[in-house]
Each structure stands twice: as structure tokens, then as C-alpha cells.
Design an enzyme around this catalytic site. Sequence first.
Site, PDB file in Angstrom:
ATOM      1  N   ASP A  42       0.856  -1.190   0.000  1.00  0.00           N
ATOM      2  CA  ASP A  42       0.000   0.000   0.000  1.00  0.00           C
ATOM      3  C   ASP A  42       0.886   1.232   0.000  1.00  0.00           C
ATOM      4  O   ASP A  42       1.745   1.394   0.875  1.00  0.00           O
ATOM      5  CB  ASP A  42      -0.896  -0.022   1.250  1.00  0.00           C
ATOM      6  N   ASP A 137      -3.585   2.439  -5.456  1.00  0.00           N
ATOM      7  CA  ASP A 137      -2.377   2.463  -4.646  1.00  0.00           C
ATOM      8  C   ASP A 137      -2.179   1.200  -3.813  1.00  0.00           C
ATOM      9  O   ASP A 137      -1.378   1.197  -2.879  1.00  0.00           O
ATOM     10  CB  ASP A 137      -2.384   3.685  -3.727  1.00  0.00           C
ATOM     11  N   GLU A 138      -2.880   0.118  -4.141  1.00  0.00           N
ATOM     12  CA  GLU A 138      -2.754  -1.130  -3.398  1.00  0.00           C
ATOM     13  C   GLU A 138      -2.682  -2.319  -4.342  1.00  0.00           C
ATOM     14  O   GLU A 138      -3.321  -2.328  -5.399  1.00  0.00           O
ATOM     15  CB  GLU A 138      -3.957  -1.353  -2.471  1.00  0.00           C
TER      16      GLU A 138
END
Length: 359
Positions: A42, A137-138
Amino acid sequence: MRRPLLPQALTEVPLAPGPTVIAQRAHRDDGQPVPSRIALVDCNSFYASCERVLDPSLNHKPIAVLSNNDGCSIARTDEVKDLGIPMGAPLFKVRHLVERHGVVLKSANFSLYGEFSARVMSVLRSEAPACEVYSVDEAFLDLSGLGPYVSPEAWCRRLRKRLLDEVGIPVSVGVGPTKVLAKLAIRLAKRTRASYVEVLTEPTRIEAVLRQTPLTHLWGVGRRLALRLAGLGIYNAWQLRQAPTEALQRQCSIMTVRLAHELRGTPCFDTIEEHAAKQQIATTRSFGTPITELSDLESAVAYFVRGCVRKLQKQRSAAGQLYLFARTNPFARGERLVRLDRLVQLGAPRWMIPLASGH
């Protein structure tokens, strides 16, 4: 140290392929399968971290990225979090904290963030046997295929260093036997901020963490489900792990049963599904200053339409309708709210129209 890629170079790198299927589990020399190890990567304060790559002078300064209309915060660095400014806080409510502590405010630039996301995911796919992009974003990584003798801690630290050197984005990494436990591990990694790495694989450590974890801190558990489980005498993650499967099947959904299995270390969410194409694509923005000239409005609308077309082409789709709307500032005092909209029916694209016989 390798220099982070310059922003203008980001668009020159092609997007990595789409989701891949989780790899087959590796086996030890004695033929026994290697225990499942799922990593969740993350990006830390992703939007704000992108802004720091663009402008290194912002390093170690408190940054808040604002929504399209600059109305509320949608990303905060650790420095801003420590000031007590919550996610989604309206700017007018925290203006005094912003001015007192010199918080740098940035308007969101989602096109730029998408380019940084593509760069991050490309690195992740090159490092792990299998990768599933979960959000901008993960990403989940299956580390089982790395073999039984690879240290998860050392691998995570090396990955963090590579991403920071090559892309300039800091990340947190949580590792667990399942996706749910990996999600919990990354929560611990971000809370401690020591190394931003948490490996949650030892049974005694897992039990200690689950006993201290409220149900609402679990992935996929909201307030309503937590209340239903409380009615069964289940108040924390450890109690859910120990709950009889039959009772959960009678009182809850199959997703809750799978969640309990994941807490026990049995992967249930290990299939990566292709994302369905979007049925609606929109590009909307608020202007920083009032628009008074028709030519300016026309240019903005043309720019937004081009953005929608790019998204449409990316998923290989064709549009049947085009909806345009514009409105005046709803918060302007003493001004009447005006809203204009138009729905346009589009014909079939030329490549979809069958040619007449003989042509």
C-alpha cells in the site's frame, strides 16, 4: 541510489498487463506445500507522495491533497494526520490548523497519480510470481512461489527500497497467510511506522493481534455486521476465528464464513477476477475561479470529453450516449443556482455498421 523517474518520463512507460491468476503454491524439498504467504503493498499517502516526487522541496512538510473542488482533504501525509486533520475533512473546518502549522495544500491531479500507479504496479509485477491490483495504490502479491527459504522481512524491505529508488513512492507492506491477515498486518505496519513492514505469520503473534482487534477493524466488516456478530457473542477477531462454521452459516452470509476461514489461515479469496468494463464513464471538475467566457467553457468541455474518450478506449468500449452538464457555484452567496445539461444519443461507430451487400 537510483534517481526517481522524472514526471515527464512516466507517460513513456506502457501499462503493465492486467490481473494475473495466483500462482501455484511452491513445495519444499520434502514435498510438503509451502504455507501461503500473501503480501499487501500500500502506497503511503499516495497522492501526497506523488506531489513530493514532483517537488522534492515538499519532503518532510505537511501536505494535504484536496478533492476536485478543493472542498475537502482526500490524502494526508503523516505530519497532517498527527495534527488531527481527518480524512475527508472540509477545508473550512480545519483552515485554522492548516494556517497555524503551514500545511501545504495541493489540488488533486488524478491523471498524474494514475501514471505513478502504473509505474508502481509495473515494479510489483516484476518482483512477485503473481500480482493483483486492488486499487490505484494497493496490490496483493502471492509470495508462496518465491520458495520456502526466502525471508519475507528481507524481501519486503528490498521491495520498499526499490520502489523508493526507482519511483520515489514510499510504501507499507503487510504479509500474512491470507488476504484478510495481510490487510490486518498492513494496518499494524502503518500504525507503528517503525519500518512500515509487518509480517504476521507466527501463530502466537496472530492470536495476540486478533484478540486485540475489534471487528470493525477487519476487512469487509461494517457496523451492521459487527452488531449482528455481537448478538452471537462475537466481539473481536479472535472470537470470530473460533466461532463454529455452522453457526455462522445459519446467522450470517457466506462472506462472513469465508472471513472466519481467512482468520484461521485458510485462503478463501485467492481467485483474481477480471474487472468488468464500466457501464458509465465520467470526468467532472470544479473550476478554481469563475468561468465568464464561453470560449473558456468550450475548451474545458472539450478537454473533459477527451479524458472520457481515453478511458473508453482503454477498456475497448463504445459509447451510446453523451451527457453534458454545467452549473454555477452552489455556495456563492446572493447568486441564483443555474444548471444546464444536454443528453445526446450517439449512433453506432462506423466499425460496427455492417456494409451493404456489394460494397
